[in-house]
Design an enzyme around this catalytic site. Structure first.
Site, mmCIF file in Angstrom:
data_model
loop_
_atom_site.group_PDB
_atom_site.id
_atom_site.type_symbol
_atom_site.label_atom_id
_atom_site.label_comp_id
_atom_site.label_asym_id
_atom_site.label_seq_id
_atom_site.Cartn_x
_atom_site.Cartn_y
_atom_site.Cartn_z
ATOM 1 N N HIS A 137 1.183 -1.701 -0.434
ATOM 2 C CA HIS A 137 0.428 0.264 -0.026
ATOM 3 C C HIS A 137 0.324 1.295 -0.195
ATOM 4 C CE1 HIS A 137 -3.618 -2.322 0.686
ATOM 5 N NE2 HIS A 137 -3.283 -2.538 1.426
ATOM 6 N N ASP A 267 -4.377 -12.317 3.909
ATOM 7 C CA ASP A 267 -5.687 -11.953 4.761
ATOM 8 C C ASP A 267 -6.692 -11.765 3.998
ATOM 9 O OD1 ASP A 267 -4.621 -8.891 4.191
ATOM 10 O OD2 ASP A 267 -4.380 -10.017 3.019
#
Ligand SMILES: NCCCNCCCCCC(=O)CS
Ligand SMILES: [Zn+2]
Length: 601
Positions: A137, A267
């Site tokens: 990110h 995740d």
């Protein structure tokens, strides 16, 4: 060809932690690393790897991707007190600083570069770096989503410059969109970036328009950015496999990368509070195995997210186990992707049609009349895999997943029946040449074969000579149908008769869905027994005019590549509840092979 798997882990990276109360960031804990490493040790995987030390990424290496302002801000946090750390952290979306963050982030960068060097130098074939803070990110001038420096982007840039690479594939299977990585490479045709991510029509964080399937890259980079948005939670193994078969793998084979990097976030696995997906740890063995077929196996897996400690660590182990060359576990459960996944897959294939030959004949007519934001699907499509627990909201849900994973992983690691193979052999002498897992079976007694054939297969078996060859096939098939072995191999000079008998025998035995893949010319085309047989016939000349059954597909083998068949098989296959076995027949004379998958009752 290099061999060996590198594992890079440094306990130093566990010192970065959250000092204040922040319900958004409090899942990114040091135990993510230590728990995963412990699990690797518990499965005796660490000792099988080449342990390569991490190192600090240099400032120069960080500047390959980040601005000097960003570097200076990060550096300045080392001497800050908690209040100052909190203030600086507040400048970013979902990020926290600790006095040790800068050092940990530099080690995370260096670990990735050590991995690239180990693979590119041929010291190992592939490897994994267990790092935190994660990276995908973070952007040129900003920390974001738990990420400070973009470990994978720096590794790609580093590999390009140090090794002169022209084609690098980055696969981001984390459940979040690695917008940082996208921004860094979206104009760069030498880096193909693929990401799937929970999106829910832009509802899910980071809720960006540019995370949708129509962000294909910019300028010269058009076609080199592939976004596959998941518009529902609860996506499972079949959805992930379909994404590989119908989007990533065809394009990746065409791109033919010289190096593959994975932004390996878990995740996207079952039990994760962020992802709320249903894919089980064993699917990562398959995803890893597919990527090992590219770039001569040069594969660098670098950890991103993953916040359910048990799910994370089991998935890490499945990944490393596969990198080491262990066989991948049997795929079980739902086989067909859900409607929402199919829609996303079709959308991204249509968006990339102009850039990839493998998509050139894509039929995009559906786009005209289907709104790209298909709220219609919201009503009709309850993703089958969302029925059982996919909403991991609180503690006892987490424990429930722990329990599920305990049982599931036991089945994966110790399947029943054990992966055993039945074979008949010409002479006892060659028996000792076979590996222990192969079970030698005696051919079926000739009188028994005659009785069976005259009762049920007389129309298929013309000459007596064929009877002889049926004995070995029927003996092997019998072991499979009765679950004594998982698969088997038999030789037959009359493959198509053997296959026709085997198919009818399996259906008579009670199997409702049998898949047959027959390579080579087939004298007789067995009928598909009112839909209980799916026949895929790869042959020299199209023979479909002989039968108009939709369960008979003939392909000219000159145009077909394996990934296409695999994806076709997946698309056409119905729901398979349980394991299924496979039986290989080969005709010594014509080398025509037929593979039959037999589904258990
Ligand atoms: N309503 C606001 C919710 C914000 N959630 C931010 C979650 C960041 C996750 C970052 C991550 O997992 C890296 S892999
Ligand atoms: Zn993530």
């Amino acid at each position: 060809m290099a061999s060996g798997t590198a594992l890079i882990y440094d306990e130093e990276m566990t010192s970065h932690k959250l000092l204040w109360n922040d319900p958004i960031c409090d899942i990114e804990v040091p135990e993510r690393l230590s728990f995963s490493y412990e699990q690797l040790k518990c499965y005796h995987l660490v000792e099988r790897c080449v342990c390569v030390p991490a190192r600090e990424g240099s400032e120069e290496e960080i500047l390959l991707v980040h601005s000097s302002e960003h570097l200076e801000v990060a550096k300045s946090t080392q001497t800050m007190n908690e209040e100052e750390l909190k203030r600086v952290s507040g400048n970013y979306d979902a990020f926290f600083f600790h006095p040790s963050t800068y050092r940990c982030a530099r080690i995370a960068v260096g670990a990735g570069l050590q991995l690239v060097d180990s693979v590119m130098s041929g010291k190992v074939c592939n490897g994994m770096a267990l790092v935190r803070p994660p990276g995908h990110h973070s952007q040129r001038n900003a920390a974001n989503g738990f990420c400070l420096f973009n470990n994978v982007a720096i590794a790609a840039e580093y590999a390009k410059r140090k090794y002169g690479l022209q084609r690098i594939l980055i696969v981001d299977w984390d459940v979040h969109h690695g917008q940082g990585t996208q921004y860094i490479f979206e104009e760069d045709p030498s880096v193909l970036y693929f990401s799937w991510h929970r999106y829910e029509h832009q509802e899910f964080w980071p809720s960006l328009k540019e995370s949708d399937y129509d962000a294909v890259g910019l300028g010269r980079g058009k076609g080199s950015n592939i976004n596959l948005p998941w518009n529902k939670v609860g996506m499972g193994n079949s959805d992930y496999l379909a994404a590989f078969f119908h989007v990533l793998l065809p394009v990746a084979f065409e791109f033919d990368p010289e190096l593959v990097l994975v932004s390996s976030g878990y995740d996207s696995g079952i039990g994760d509070p962020e992802g709320q997906m249903n894919a089980t740890p064993d699917v990562f063995a398959h995803l890893t195995h597919f990527l090992m077929q590219l770039a001569n196996g040069k594969l660098c897996v670098i950890l991103e997210g993953g916040y359910h400690l048990k799910s994370l660590s089991e998935s890490v182990c499945m990944t490393v186990k596969t990198l080491l060359g262990d066989p991948v576990p049997q795929i079980t459960g739902e086989m067909a992707p859900c409607l929402s996944a199919i829609e996303s897959i079709q959308n991204v294939r249509a968006a990339h049609k102009p850039y990839w030959k493998c998509l050139m004949y894509e039929d995009t007519s559906f786009l005209q009349n289907l709104s790209t934001k298909s709220h219609l699907l919201e009503k009709v499509n309850t993703n089958p895999s969302t029925e059982h627990e996919s909403k991991i909201t609180n503690k006892d849900e987490m424990v429930k997943v722990e329990r599920f994973l305990e049982l599931h992983m036991k089945n994966i690691l110790f399947p029943v029946p054990p992966i055993k193979t039945a074979a008949t052999i010409e002479s006892e002498a060659s028996a000792h040449l076979l590996p222990l897992s192969v079970r030698v079976v005696k051919e079926m007694d000739m009188n028994e074969v005659k009785a069976l054939v005259s009762a049920f297969y007389a129309d298929l078996v013309k000459e007596d000579e064929t009877l002889l060859s049926l004995g070995s096939m029927l003996a092997v098939l019998d072991k499979i149908l009765t679950k004594q072995v998982c698969n088997g191999i038999a030789e037959s000079p009359t493959a198509s008769v053997s296959v026709a008998v085997a198919l009818r025998h399996s259906v008579r035995f009670g199997f409702q869905r049998v898949l047959c893949i027959f390579v080579g010319d087939m004298e007789i085309i067995p009928n598909t027994e009112d839909g209980r047989i799916l026949m895929i016939h790869i042959c020299e000349k199209q023979q479909s005019e002989k039968t108009n059954s939709k369960h008979y597909i003939s392909l000219n083998w000159k145009e077909v590549r394996f990934t296409f068949i695999r994806s076709l098989v997946y698309v056409r296959m119905h729901r398979f509840e349980e394991n299924f076995s496979s039986c290989y027949f080969s005709s010594s004379r014509r080398q025509s092979h037929s593979v039959k998958r037999v589904r258990r009752r």
